[in-house]
Design a protein around this motif. Sequence first.
Motif, PDB file in Angstrom:
ATOM      1  N   ILE A 383       0.869  -1.177   0.000  1.00  0.00           N
ATOM      2  CA  ILE A 383       0.000   0.000   0.000  1.00  0.00           C
ATOM      3  C   ILE A 383       0.904   1.224   0.000  1.00  0.00           C
ATOM      4  CG2 ILE A 383      -1.786   1.276   1.251  1.00  0.00           C
ATOM      5  CD1 ILE A 383      -2.789  -1.400   0.292  1.00  0.00           C
ATOM      6  N   ILE A 392      -5.607   3.450   4.500  1.00  0.00           N
ATOM      7  CA  ILE A 392      -6.031   3.277   3.111  1.00  0.00           C
ATOM      8  C   ILE A 392      -5.095   4.036   2.166  1.00  0.00           C
ATOM      9  CG2 ILE A 392      -7.856   3.760   1.421  1.00  0.00           C
ATOM     10  CD1 ILE A 392      -9.881   3.339   3.685  1.00  0.00           C
ATOM     11  N   GLY A 393      -4.617   3.331   1.159  1.00  0.00           N
ATOM     12  CA  GLY A 393      -3.768   3.927   0.138  1.00  0.00           C
ATOM     13  C   GLY A 393      -3.908   3.145  -1.152  1.00  0.00           C
ATOM     14  N   GLU A 394      -3.075   3.467  -2.148  1.00  0.00           N
ATOM     15  CA  GLU A 394      -3.187   2.767  -3.426  1.00  0.00           C
ATOM     16  C   GLU A 394      -2.509   1.406  -3.351  1.00  0.00           C
ATOM     17  OE1 GLU A 394      -2.390   3.378  -8.232  1.00  0.00           O
ATOM     18  OE2 GLU A 394      -1.397   4.700  -6.792  1.00  0.00           O
ATOM     19  N   LEU A 428      -7.904   1.581  -4.263  1.00  0.00           N
ATOM     20  CA  LEU A 428      -7.552   1.920  -2.892  1.00  0.00           C
ATOM     21  C   LEU A 428      -7.918   0.776  -1.957  1.00  0.00           C
ATOM     22  CD1 LEU A 428      -8.886   5.585  -2.900  1.00  0.00           C
ATOM     23  CD2 LEU A 428      -6.503   4.854  -3.048  1.00  0.00           C
ATOM     24  N   TYR A 430      -6.460  -1.414   2.022  1.00  0.00           N
ATOM     25  CA  TYR A 430      -5.535  -1.474   3.166  1.00  0.00           C
ATOM     26  C   TYR A 430      -5.218  -2.937   3.458  1.00  0.00           C
ATOM     27  CZ  TYR A 430      -9.761  -2.562   5.904  1.00  0.00           C
ATOM     28  OH  TYR A 430     -10.924  -3.132   6.381  1.00  0.00           O
ATOM     29  N   SER A 443      -9.330   5.038  -6.860  1.00  0.00           N
ATOM     30  CA  SER A 443      -8.789   6.347  -6.471  1.00  0.00           C
ATOM     31  C   SER A 443      -9.481   7.482  -7.212  1.00  0.00           C
ATOM     32  CB  SER A 443      -7.278   6.393  -6.736  1.00  0.00           C
ATOM     33  OG  SER A 443      -7.003   6.159  -8.101  1.00  0.00           O
ATOM     34  N   TYR A 456     -15.711   6.830   0.018  1.00  0.00           N
ATOM     35  CA  TYR A 456     -15.562   5.840  -1.042  1.00  0.00           C
ATOM     36  C   TYR A 456     -16.946   5.408  -1.500  1.00  0.00           C
ATOM     37  CZ  TYR A 456     -10.952   6.014   0.945  1.00  0.00           C
ATOM     38  OH  TYR A 456      -9.753   6.476   1.424  1.00  0.00           O
TER      39      TYR A 456
END
Length: 534
Positions: A383, A392-394, A428, A430, A443, A456
């Motif tokens: 991530i 949470i990230g890409e 996106l 986690y 995203s 989201y």
Amino acid sequence: MEKRSMVYDVRPISTLRELIETSALDHASRTAFVLKKQKQLTEVTYAAFLSDIKALSTILNAKGFEGKKIAVIGKNSYEWALTYLAVTSGVGVIVPVDKDLKKPEIENVLSLSGSCAVIYSDELEKTIAEIELPLEKIAMRNFPALLAEGREKRESGNRSYEKHKIDPFALGILLYTSGTTGVAKGVMLSQFNICSNIVAVAKKVLITPEDRTLSVLPLHHTYESTIILFFAPYCGAKVTFCDGFKYVLKNMKEFNPSVFVSVPLILETVHKRIMKAIHAKPHGEQLFKVGKVLCKAGSYVGLDLKKKFFGEIQETFGGSMRLILCGAAPINPQILKDFDAFGIQIVFGYGLTECAPLAIINHDRLHGAESVGVPLPGVEAKIIDPDPATGIGEICVKGPMVMLGYYNNPEETAKVIDKDGFFHTGDLGYVDKKGRYYISGRSKNVIVTANGKNIYPEELEYHLGESDLVGECLVVGDENSKGETIVSARIFPDFEEIHEKTGKTKDEISDDELKSIFKNVVKAVNEKLTSYKK
């Protein structure tokens, strides 16, 4: 973290020719395909399939197509599968095309890909005839004559199939994510991309020669072709073809599959029907709950009671269904839990066309309902830029399944594959402490409110979709009169359910009544949400 040593023994392969030849050697007399011809079921053995592949590749080479790109378009069929394997095993590069594209879009894909020929099924005759490109058009209905001609050439000593050289790491499959000019991107996959994915999945998910699959999703999708067209034959299983979405349950009773590839929408529709039938029976809901508890208790002492309590539901799927591989979109975890209670395991995973297609999955030893699982053997995932509060990230992945790049588009390729070889998915999510991944959304879809909160839409669409009254929905960010971002939903009603609840048909119910119904649906969802998501 999951123990990576817990894997099945598998045979290595690097090309699709190697896949089909080794399967034909191991399972020569076993059935590879069960086909429906004039309402009669006929069988094609692995030896016969390989013979057809050699014959078709020989005649295509004789037409001067060796080393070139050949497109295939049409409904799922034996001829479609034969085309794909003949081209990749003994001719050149295959270009699978979405049969539902409009004529200008099909023409655009054929032009952009540089295809020298297109092989098509009967229902596309008129569309293909209107395409004005310098390419050969081959109808699948002509295959009997073509195969006979190919066999004659082989009997006369033609060995173009055997002489054809395959570079496992070169372009082998060219897939377009759209047909529209200016949007279409050609995903370049090597045969090793596909084969490494098959081997990785085979290490974690068991399919045997006794299994029978049913192909429902369009075969031009890498997800369907990798599992049905390659993974099943790699394991020596049987392949059957569905007559169309509305015949899924009918075909299941005809073909009696044990393995099925699905998307959430199909499972949600079937689950809704099953639950509706359960609720319609006297004390149905209570009996369903008791059955689940007793089945779970029985499993602890080695008793399988699922057939006894849920045999009628199992018969809906033909009676032998044991495994469904599902992906492509989020799914209600309760559906996975209910199917498990019925005696049908759903393996839920995550992937993209650019990853040939699977990267992260649950498997035979990991039955997650909320997460999409863990990276496949040989795959790295991480991530990037995680939110400090939510994590949470890409999601980025790296491994032998990552595409070669976008065809004739190095700029777009550089945007998604970084210098370390990680593919930036644009999704996106986690990861938890056990290394299991969870998807939050795209995203590009994130709605950012005035106070900087990230929303989201997939999460809200999931909650709205729990209502039987909602057919489909789309959550978006709109602006209010002050120019502030607010959360809105476009909802398409399920008019069958509304008719059952109100007694009124689509034409009889007024707009005001519909607004009142869905105001209550939205209110119920809002009660579950924190204030900034409402």
